[in-house]
Write a protein that holds these residues in place. Structure first.
Motif, mmCIF file in Angstrom:
data_model
loop_
_atom_site.group_PDB
_atom_site.id
_atom_site.type_symbol
_atom_site.label_atom_id
_atom_site.label_comp_id
_atom_site.label_asym_id
_atom_site.label_seq_id
_atom_site.Cartn_x
_atom_site.Cartn_y
_atom_site.Cartn_z
ATOM 1 N N THR A 74 0.841 -1.200 0.000
ATOM 2 C CA THR A 74 0.000 0.000 0.000
ATOM 3 C C THR A 74 0.869 1.240 0.000
ATOM 4 O O THR A 74 2.091 1.148 -0.012
ATOM 5 N N SER A 75 0.231 2.402 0.019
ATOM 6 C CA SER A 75 0.932 3.696 0.032
ATOM 7 C C SER A 75 1.901 3.816 -1.131
ATOM 8 O O SER A 75 3.059 4.226 -0.973
ATOM 9 N N ILE A 76 1.413 3.461 -2.306
ATOM 10 C CA ILE A 76 2.241 3.525 -3.508
ATOM 11 C C ILE A 76 2.095 4.888 -4.148
ATOM 12 O O ILE A 76 0.996 5.337 -4.428
ATOM 13 N N GLY A 77 3.196 5.540 -4.376
ATOM 14 C CA GLY A 77 3.202 6.850 -5.016
ATOM 15 C C GLY A 77 3.432 6.704 -6.498
ATOM 16 O O GLY A 77 2.732 5.969 -7.186
ATOM 17 N N ALA A 78 4.431 7.392 -6.994
ATOM 18 C CA ALA A 78 4.703 7.332 -8.423
ATOM 19 C C ALA A 78 5.176 5.937 -8.830
ATOM 20 O O ALA A 78 5.831 5.234 -8.053
ATOM 21 N N MET A 79 4.815 5.556 -10.051
ATOM 22 C CA MET A 79 5.321 4.319 -10.644
ATOM 23 C C MET A 79 5.888 4.664 -12.012
ATOM 24 O O MET A 79 5.530 5.696 -12.605
ATOM 25 N N GLY A 80 6.754 3.810 -12.502
ATOM 26 C CA GLY A 80 7.334 4.139 -13.797
ATOM 27 C C GLY A 80 8.166 3.016 -14.373
ATOM 28 O O GLY A 80 8.260 1.924 -13.801
ATOM 29 N N TRP A 81 8.720 3.317 -15.533
ATOM 30 C CA TRP A 81 9.566 2.374 -16.252
ATOM 31 C C TRP A 81 10.903 3.036 -16.569
ATOM 32 O O TRP A 81 10.953 4.206 -16.987
ATOM 33 N N TYR A 82 11.947 2.255 -16.386
ATOM 34 C CA TYR A 82 13.296 2.642 -16.753
ATOM 35 C C TYR A 82 13.860 1.534 -17.635
ATOM 36 O O TYR A 82 13.333 0.427 -17.658
ATOM 37 N N ARG A 83 14.923 1.846 -18.352
ATOM 38 C CA ARG A 83 15.541 0.804 -19.183
ATOM 39 C C ARG A 83 17.054 0.933 -19.162
ATOM 40 O O ARG A 83 17.597 2.016 -18.922
ATOM 41 N N GLN A 84 17.696 -0.191 -19.429
ATOM 42 C CA GLN A 84 19.154 -0.218 -19.465
ATOM 43 C C GLN A 84 19.606 -1.078 -20.633
ATOM 44 O O GLN A 84 19.334 -2.282 -20.664
ATOM 45 N N ALA A 85 20.265 -0.445 -21.577
ATOM 46 C CA ALA A 85 20.836 -1.158 -22.721
ATOM 47 C C ALA A 85 22.252 -1.596 -22.370
ATOM 48 O O ALA A 85 22.891 -1.016 -21.477
ATOM 49 N N PRO A 86 22.769 -2.604 -23.065
ATOM 50 C CA PRO A 86 24.128 -3.084 -22.770
ATOM 51 C C PRO A 86 25.149 -1.959 -22.870
ATOM 52 O O PRO A 86 25.177 -1.210 -23.847
ATOM 53 N N GLY A 87 25.976 -1.833 -21.837
ATOM 54 C CA GLY A 87 27.033 -0.837 -21.838
ATOM 55 C C GLY A 87 26.574 0.577 -21.548
ATOM 56 O O GLY A 87 27.369 1.520 -21.616
ATOM 57 N N LYS A 88 25.285 0.735 -21.206
ATOM 58 C CA LYS A 88 24.757 2.069 -20.935
ATOM 59 C C LYS A 88 24.177 2.136 -19.541
ATOM 60 O O LYS A 88 23.885 1.119 -18.917
ATOM 61 N N GLN A 89 23.990 3.364 -19.065
ATOM 62 C CA GLN A 89 23.378 3.561 -17.758
ATOM 63 C C GLN A 89 21.855 3.396 -17.850
ATOM 64 O O GLN A 89 21.259 3.568 -18.917
ATOM 65 N N ARG A 90 21.256 3.064 -16.721
ATOM 66 C CA ARG A 90 19.806 2.977 -16.669
ATOM 67 C C ARG A 90 19.223 4.376 -16.890
ATOM 68 O O ARG A 90 19.714 5.354 -16.333
ATOM 69 N N GLU A 91 18.171 4.445 -17.718
ATOM 70 C CA GLU A 91 17.575 5.729 -18.024
ATOM 71 C C GLU A 91 16.065 5.692 -17.851
ATOM 72 O O GLU A 91 15.428 4.648 -17.982
ATOM 73 N N LEU A 92 15.521 6.863 -17.594
ATOM 74 C CA LEU A 92 14.077 7.003 -17.458
ATOM 75 C C LEU A 92 13.388 6.778 -18.793
ATOM 76 O O LEU A 92 13.855 7.260 -19.833
ATOM 77 N N VAL A 93 12.277 6.048 -18.754
ATOM 78 C CA VAL A 93 11.414 5.926 -19.928
ATOM 79 C C VAL A 93 10.152 6.763 -19.706
ATOM 80 O O VAL A 93 9.833 7.649 -20.497
ATOM 81 N N ALA A 94 9.438 6.474 -18.615
ATOM 82 C CA ALA A 94 8.203 7.200 -18.322
ATOM 83 C C ALA A 94 7.812 6.972 -16.872
ATOM 84 O O ALA A 94 8.102 5.912 -16.319
ATOM 85 N N THR A 95 7.173 7.977 -16.285
ATOM 86 C CA THR A 95 6.655 7.840 -14.931
ATOM 87 C C THR A 95 5.234 8.380 -14.872
ATOM 88 O O THR A 95 4.833 9.209 -15.708
ATOM 89 N N ILE A 96 4.488 7.921 -13.881
ATOM 90 C CA ILE A 96 3.119 8.381 -13.682
ATOM 91 C C ILE A 96 2.849 8.419 -12.180
ATOM 92 O O ILE A 96 3.142 7.454 -11.468
ATOM 93 N N THR A 97 2.311 9.539 -11.708
ATOM 94 C CA THR A 97 1.998 9.638 -10.288
ATOM 95 C C THR A 97 0.651 8.981 -10.011
ATOM 96 O O THR A 97 -0.091 8.602 -10.923
ATOM 97 N N SER A 98 0.319 8.878 -8.729
ATOM 98 C CA SER A 98 -0.958 8.278 -8.351
ATOM 99 C C SER A 98 -2.128 9.139 -8.816
ATOM 100 O O SER A 98 -3.246 8.653 -8.959
ATOM 101 N N ARG A 99 -1.867 10.398 -9.100
ATOM 102 C CA ARG A 99 -2.922 11.294 -9.597
ATOM 103 C C ARG A 99 -2.919 11.405 -11.109
ATOM 104 O O ARG A 99 -3.711 12.165 -11.673
ATOM 105 N N GLY A 100 -2.016 10.664 -11.760
ATOM 106 C CA GLY A 100 -2.028 10.620 -13.212
ATOM 107 C C GLY A 100 -1.138 11.625 -13.920
ATOM 108 O O GLY A 100 -1.256 11.797 -15.147
ATOM 109 N N ILE A 101 -0.253 12.266 -13.204
ATOM 110 C CA ILE A 101 0.684 13.178 -13.858
ATOM 111 C C ILE A 101 1.789 12.344 -14.502
ATOM 112 O O ILE A 101 2.410 11.514 -13.848
#
Length: 116
Positions: free
Chosen positions: A27-54
């Motif tokens: 419970t008490s989950i705030g923002a959720m999202g997706w990140y990705r990491q390609a070989p040899g690269k740093q993890r990067e943001l793909v998309a996020t969404i707050t509990s209110r839909g932002i």
């Protein structure tokens, strides 16, 4: 114990589509999202969404990917269209959950490969 269970990765041809899902326990989950990491690269943001839909997208996926969530199911989705080879990566689900302070939790990752 918080768990994030991902599904939906796989192999797809360029121009194709995939849909990722991530269900979070707890419970008490705030923002959720997706990140990705390609070989040899740093993890990067793909998309996020707050509990209110932002929503926030990285510039590289705007117009092609759509993030959504079902708060009743604590589930976040990522609809990926017009996939490109450069989208190939391990995709990780993230959820920010309140445990006296906000804590980041991560899924195990799901492989997305875009190739002909």
């Amino acid at each position: 114990q918080v768990q994030l269970v991902e599904s939906g990765g796989g192999l797809v041809q360029p121009g194709g589509s995939l849909r990722l899902s991530c269900a979070a326990s707890g419970t008490s989950i705030g923002a959720m999202g997706w990140y990705r990491q390609a070989p040899g690269k740093q993890r990067e943001l793909v998309a996020t969404i707050t509990s209110r839909g932002i929503i926030n997208y990285s510039d590289s996926v705007k117009g092609r990917f759509t993030i959504s969530r079902d708060n009743a199911k604590n589930t976040v989705y990522l609809q990926m269209n017009s996939l490109k080879p450069e989208d190939t990566a391990v995709y990780y689900c993230n959820a920010r959950i309140f445990r006296a302070i906000w804590v980041d939790y991560w899924g195990q990752g799901t492989q997305v490969t875009v190739s002909s």
